[in-house]
Motif scaffolding. Structure first.
Motif, PDB file in Angstrom:
ATOM      1  N   ILE A   5      -3.751   4.921  10.096  1.00  0.00           N
ATOM      2  CA  ILE A   5      -3.609   3.917   8.907  1.00  0.00           C
ATOM      3  C   ILE A   5      -2.673   2.679   9.273  1.00  0.00           C
ATOM      4  O   ILE A   5      -3.226   1.501   9.227  1.00  0.00           O
ATOM      5  N   GLU A   6      -1.629   3.193  10.069  1.00  0.00           N
ATOM      6  CA  GLU A   6      -0.809   2.180  10.390  1.00  0.00           C
ATOM      7  C   GLU A   6      -1.337   1.117  11.425  1.00  0.00           C
ATOM      8  O   GLU A   6      -1.104  -0.019  11.332  1.00  0.00           O
ATOM      9  N   ASP A   7      -2.237   1.445  12.432  1.00  0.00           N
ATOM     10  CA  ASP A   7      -2.848   0.758  13.552  1.00  0.00           C
ATOM     11  C   ASP A   7      -3.678  -0.146  12.700  1.00  0.00           C
ATOM     12  O   ASP A   7      -3.513  -1.509  12.967  1.00  0.00           O
ATOM     13  N   VAL A   8      -4.492   0.365  11.753  1.00  0.00           N
ATOM     14  CA  VAL A   8      -5.395  -0.557  11.266  1.00  0.00           C
ATOM     15  C   VAL A   8      -4.937  -1.759  10.313  1.00  0.00           C
ATOM     16  O   VAL A   8      -5.141  -2.738  10.422  1.00  0.00           O
ATOM     17  N   VAL A   9      -3.933  -1.203   9.549  1.00  0.00           N
ATOM     18  CA  VAL A   9      -3.200  -2.183   9.002  1.00  0.00           C
ATOM     19  C   VAL A   9      -2.688  -3.349   9.587  1.00  0.00           C
ATOM     20  O   VAL A   9      -2.709  -4.567   9.393  1.00  0.00           O
ATOM     21  N   ARG A  10      -1.960  -3.045  10.705  1.00  0.00           N
ATOM     22  CA  ARG A  10      -1.230  -3.810  11.413  1.00  0.00           C
ATOM     23  C   ARG A  10      -2.308  -5.014  12.054  1.00  0.00           C
ATOM     24  O   ARG A  10      -1.875  -6.129  12.232  1.00  0.00           O
ATOM     25  N   GLN A  11      -3.531  -4.220  12.425  1.00  0.00           N
ATOM     26  CA  GLN A  11      -4.605  -5.410  12.909  1.00  0.00           C
ATOM     27  C   GLN A  11      -5.286  -6.546  12.148  1.00  0.00           C
ATOM     28  O   GLN A  11      -5.528  -7.435  12.326  1.00  0.00           O
TER      29      GLN A  11
ATOM     30  N   LEU B  65       0.747  -1.082   0.067  1.00  0.00           N
ATOM     31  CA  LEU B  65       0.003   0.067   0.059  1.00  0.00           C
ATOM     32  C   LEU B  65       0.781   1.130  -0.099  1.00  0.00           C
ATOM     33  O   LEU B  65       1.922   1.301   0.723  1.00  0.00           O
ATOM     34  N   ILE B  66       0.688   2.208  -0.753  1.00  0.00           N
ATOM     35  CA  ILE B  66       1.175   3.543  -0.616  1.00  0.00           C
ATOM     36  C   ILE B  66       0.188   4.386  -0.376  1.00  0.00           C
ATOM     37  O   ILE B  66      -0.929   4.630  -0.855  1.00  0.00           O
ATOM     38  N   VAL B  67       0.480   5.123   0.743  1.00  0.00           N
ATOM     39  CA  VAL B  67      -0.367   5.921   1.391  1.00  0.00           C
ATOM     40  C   VAL B  67       0.352   7.317   1.780  1.00  0.00           C
ATOM     41  O   VAL B  67       1.700   7.531   2.215  1.00  0.00           O
ATOM     42  N   THR B  68      -0.465   8.427   1.184  1.00  0.00           N
ATOM     43  CA  THR B  68       0.148   9.838   1.409  1.00  0.00           C
ATOM     44  C   THR B  68      -1.017  10.744   2.238  1.00  0.00           C
ATOM     45  O   THR B  68      -2.010  10.667   1.965  1.00  0.00           O
ATOM     46  N   ALA B  69      -0.681  10.829   3.393  1.00  0.00           N
ATOM     47  CA  ALA B  69      -1.485  11.580   4.358  1.00  0.00           C
ATOM     48  C   ALA B  69      -0.786  12.551   5.513  1.00  0.00           C
ATOM     49  O   ALA B  69       0.548  12.390   5.574  1.00  0.00           O
ATOM     50  N   GLN B  70      -1.567  13.096   6.291  1.00  0.00           N
ATOM     51  CA  GLN B  70      -0.843  13.655   7.406  1.00  0.00           C
ATOM     52  C   GLN B  70      -0.248  12.746   8.432  1.00  0.00           C
ATOM     53  O   GLN B  70      -0.793  11.497   8.381  1.00  0.00           O
ATOM     54  N   PRO B  71       0.828  13.044   9.314  1.00  0.00           N
ATOM     55  CA  PRO B  71       1.357  12.129  10.155  1.00  0.00           C
ATOM     56  C   PRO B  71       0.331  11.474  11.211  1.00  0.00           C
ATOM     57  O   PRO B  71       0.431  10.149  11.464  1.00  0.00           O
ATOM     58  N   ALA B  72      -0.554  12.241  11.631  1.00  0.00           N
ATOM     59  CA  ALA B  72      -1.773  11.601  12.648  1.00  0.00           C
ATOM     60  C   ALA B  72      -2.525  10.709  12.041  1.00  0.00           C
ATOM     61  O   ALA B  72      -2.815   9.488  12.314  1.00  0.00           O
ATOM     62  N   LEU B  73      -2.915  10.957  10.659  1.00  0.00           N
ATOM     63  CA  LEU B  73      -3.786   9.912   9.829  1.00  0.00           C
ATOM     64  C   LEU B  73      -2.856   8.933   9.481  1.00  0.00           C
ATOM     65  O   LEU B  73      -3.455   7.745   9.322  1.00  0.00           O
TER      66      LEU B  73
END
Length: 735
Positions: A369-375, A357-365
């Motif tokens: 997204i990282e937490d959701v992907v990890r779970q 996945l290539i994600v471009t967004a603000q650090p908080a977002l």
């Protein structure tokens, strides 16, 4: 409250001082008495002067001499024998003389065991560990005396400490080290000097380490990602060779976005220093991250993440509008515009080649997204579904009938059961009769009489053959004086036992389909043109056999919910229109535990039919009535049961175990067939699967070819020897 006057306080103090002065001489006298008793005991042990000089003396005589000098009762084992050479140049007291006695026996592989009543026993040192040795709690015993000591360990595991002590103990001299895990204690048996040394080693090793826990709060980085990085760096893959004290324990607390670190202070300090250096703020307001997925599909993850980010952005816009309601209208409009611009910058794309996945967004977002992907990107468990279909069919039939006819009166005919009708038999017999050829007489040209005879015409046996093909069992017929009779009797017995065991492995919440059968053509339509000049048929193919369609869902614990479609179909026969298919189908949803076999459904069918055809009145006559009737009895029993068993597979070890079991079963069937051999080709070898070893499934590597080249360069004699050994090995493998 009562207050004592100063004069009264002085009086009480004086009385206490006098009492203390009066008790002091008594205490001093008791202490002096105890010291004198200890001194007398020590003097009694040290008193006496002994000298030892034994030259080629029998060991039993040496023991008797020591027994008389020490005034102790010594029991000697019958296997104690030999001669000794020993001499003492110094004068020994009683204690030294006793230790000298123990040391001499130790040199000659004997040990002394002291009983509770003071009796000494001299035995072989290798038998001392099983003797009733005295159990001591301190180091008061020394020298070569055999003792047993129990040591409690507080800070380390006795399971890890026991092998170390066994290497230091005298195993051949009766020493033994036993650990007891529930109480974390070590029991040491051996000579007192060796036991005391091992106890000292335990005291130095049994030291409590600093295992405090420190919490590091993260301001910018993700706790889970930080734990993954620190674990990969500080925890080695082969932790079995690293002391447990030097391995840190790193745990992420996602609720507070902090990392918990425990371990030895220096190791803990290195982990904390790395975490603090990595927990830095990003230099730009935007960020692009690439997430490499291990188990999930990137295309499916994109839809989930886009829906999540749209919801989060909409919630932020709603909150900004609510907060801006207290300001001016221009400020509210500007805030909403800024929020929408931020939402437009979110980009989530998938890369199929690398499943990333290539994600471009603000650090908080990005962190969300990282937490959701990890779970979501986790290894999904698998389920092995094994179905068992058992069908037992039994059928019995009995047909008995009597048919007769008369040229003058008529006939009696029965069509029930498997009887061949008598009327058709008569027609077939008439058609099969041979007709003689006709004879023709004429006058020839020469005036002579010429007689011409045509050959006999053979009858038509086609109808008789058709009727005989329908006959079953015993068929008797007779014709006498214009009467004909046919007796037919048949008994049938049908038994079948069908066992099918399809199995399939699939991921959790993933549908799987299993089919073993055939594609049977069926006519779906037919068209004929005018005068039947262009006929054609449309044919469709239908799958028949054993089909298993299942969707498993692993629930909490070890239960599995199964959505099952089970179908068993077979070809029954053909009709004038098309084919007939037997079909048993089952569709259900069940819940079963891991490894539990449950019954899905079943059919128990029993059908009994009796057909009786008779001539009125005549068929009711006892015994003789069988000549005027026909009886057919049919009994059919069918038992059909379907069972299923799910097995949860959570790791590679479980998968390898199940695969090995199935593989070994097939290989055992092949080995059994090889032992039986082929009836017409005894020298043929039936192929057999190799043993379950994943390395044997691959083609040989280049190392084997290099070894073969080295063998080719060897002398011919050695080459012949190697070939002979290889042939013997192949024969052994074949046997």
């Amino acid at each position: 409250m009562r207050i004592l006057r100063p004069k009264l306080i002085t009086t009480i103090t004086s009385a206490l001082l006098l009492a203390g002065l009066a008790m002091t001489p008594l205490a001093m006298a008791m202490q002096s008495t105890q010291q004198s008793q200890n001194a007398e005991r020590s003097n009694a042990e040290d008193e006496g002067e002994f000298s030892a000089s034994f030259n080629n003396t029998d060991i039993n005589e040496f023991i008797q001499t020591v027994s008389r000098n020490l005034e102790k009762t010594i029991v000697v084992h019958p296997e104690v024998r030999g001669r000794i050479n020993v001499r003492s140049y110094d004068v020994l007291n009683r204690r030294q003389y006793y230790q000298f006695f123990l040391d001499v026996l130790e040199v000659y592989s004997y040990a002394v065991v002291e009983s509770d009543n003071g009796t000494l026993r001299v035995i072989r040192d290798r038998d001392a560990r099983n003797a009733a040795l005295p159990v001591v709690d301190d180091g008061s015993h020394s020298g070569a005396l055999m003792i047993t000591r129990v040591v409690a360990v507080e800070n380390v595991s006795v399971r890890e400490l026991a092998p170390l002590l066994r290497g230091l103990n005298d195993q051949s001299g009766g020493g033994n080290v036993v650990s007891y895990d529930p109480s974390n204690v070590i029991m040491i048996t051996g000579r007192a000097s060796v036991v005391n040394r091992l106890v000292e080693v335990i005291e130095r090793v049994d030291q409590a380490g600093d295992q405090d826990v420190e919490r590091i709060e993260l301001a910018h980085a993700s706790a889970a990602e930080m734990v993954r990085i620190a674990t990969a760096i500080f925890i080695p893959q082969s932790s079995g060779n690293t002391p447990e004290l030097l391995i840190p324990r790193i745990v992420a607390d996602e609720r507070t976005n902090s990392v918990l670190v425990s371990g030895e202070p220096r190791v803990r300090a290195r982990v904390i220093r790395l975490i603090e250096e990595l927990d830095a703020e990003l230099e730009t307001t935007g960020n692009t991250r690439v997430f490499y997925l291990r188990y999930a599909k990137a295309e499916e993850m994109v839809d989930v993440l886009r829906g999540m980010t749209d919801t989060m952005i909409a919630e932020e816009e709603r909150q900004s509008q609510t907060q801006g309601a207290t300001g001016s209208g221009n400020q509210r409009t500007g805030g909403a515009t800024q929020r929408r611009r931020t939402g437009d910058e979110v980009s989530i794309q998938s890369h199929e080649s690398t499943n990333s996945l290539i994600v471009t967004a603000q650090p908080a977002l990005i962190r969300a997204i990282e937490d959701v992907v990890r779970q979501l990107d986790i290894r999904r468990a698998q389920v092995l579904v094994e179905a068992i279909i058992v069908e037992v069919f039994e059928g019995d039939g009995l047909n008995f009938g009597m048919q007769w006819l008369s040229e003058d009166f008529g006939l009696m005919q029965h069509n029930n059961g498997n009887l061949v009708p008598l009327g058709q038999i008569g027609i077939a017999a008439e058609a099969a009769r041979t007709e003689p050829g006709t004879v023709t007489e004429r006058i020839g040209n020469d005036g002579n009489l010429v007689t011409t005879r045509e050959p006999d015409r053979r009858g038509d046996f086609s109808l008789a053959a058709q009727l005989l093909s329908q006959a079953n069992g015993l068929l008797l017929g007779t014709v006498q004086d214009g009467w004909g009779a046919v007796l037919q009797a048949v008994s049938t017995n049908t038994n079948s036992n069908i066992l099918s065991a399809p199995s399939i492995t699939t991921l959790d919440n993933q549908e799987a389909n299993f089919l073993v059968g055939q594609d049977v053509p069926t006519i779906t339509g037919a068209t004929a043109g005018s005068n039947n000049d262009n006929p054609f048929q449309t044919v469709d193919r239908r799958e028949i056999g054993i089909r298993l369609r299942v969707t498993p869902q692993i629930n909490e614990g070890d239960s599995v919910q199964l959505v099952i479609e089970q179908e068993v179909s077979s070809l029954a026969g053909a009709t004038s229109v098309d084919i007939t298919i037997n079909k048993r189908e089952l569709t259900t949803t069940v819940l079963a535990r891991d490894g539990e076999t449950i019954v899905l459904g079943g059919l128990i069918d029993e059908d009994v039919q009796e057909s009786l055809s008779k001539v009125p009145i005549l068929g009711d006559i006892p015994i003789l009535g069988h000549l005027f009737k026909s009886t057919s009895v049919t009994t059919r029993k069918r038992n059909l049961m379907v069972f299923i068993r799910p097995t949860i597979i959570r790791d590679d070890a479980r998968m390898d175990e199940l695969s090995s079991r199935k593989y070994s079963y097939i290989r055992a069937q092949q080995l059994e067939q090889r032992e039986r051999g082929l009836s017409l080709r005894q020298n043929s070898r039936i192929p057999v699967l190799p043993e379950w070893d994943e390395h044997n499934f691959l083609p040989p590597g280049f190392e084997q070819y290099l070894e073969r080249e080295e063998i080719d360069e060897e002398p011919p004699e050695r080459e012949d020897e190697e070939a002979a050994r290889r042939n013997e090995a192949l024969l052994d493998d074949g046997a």
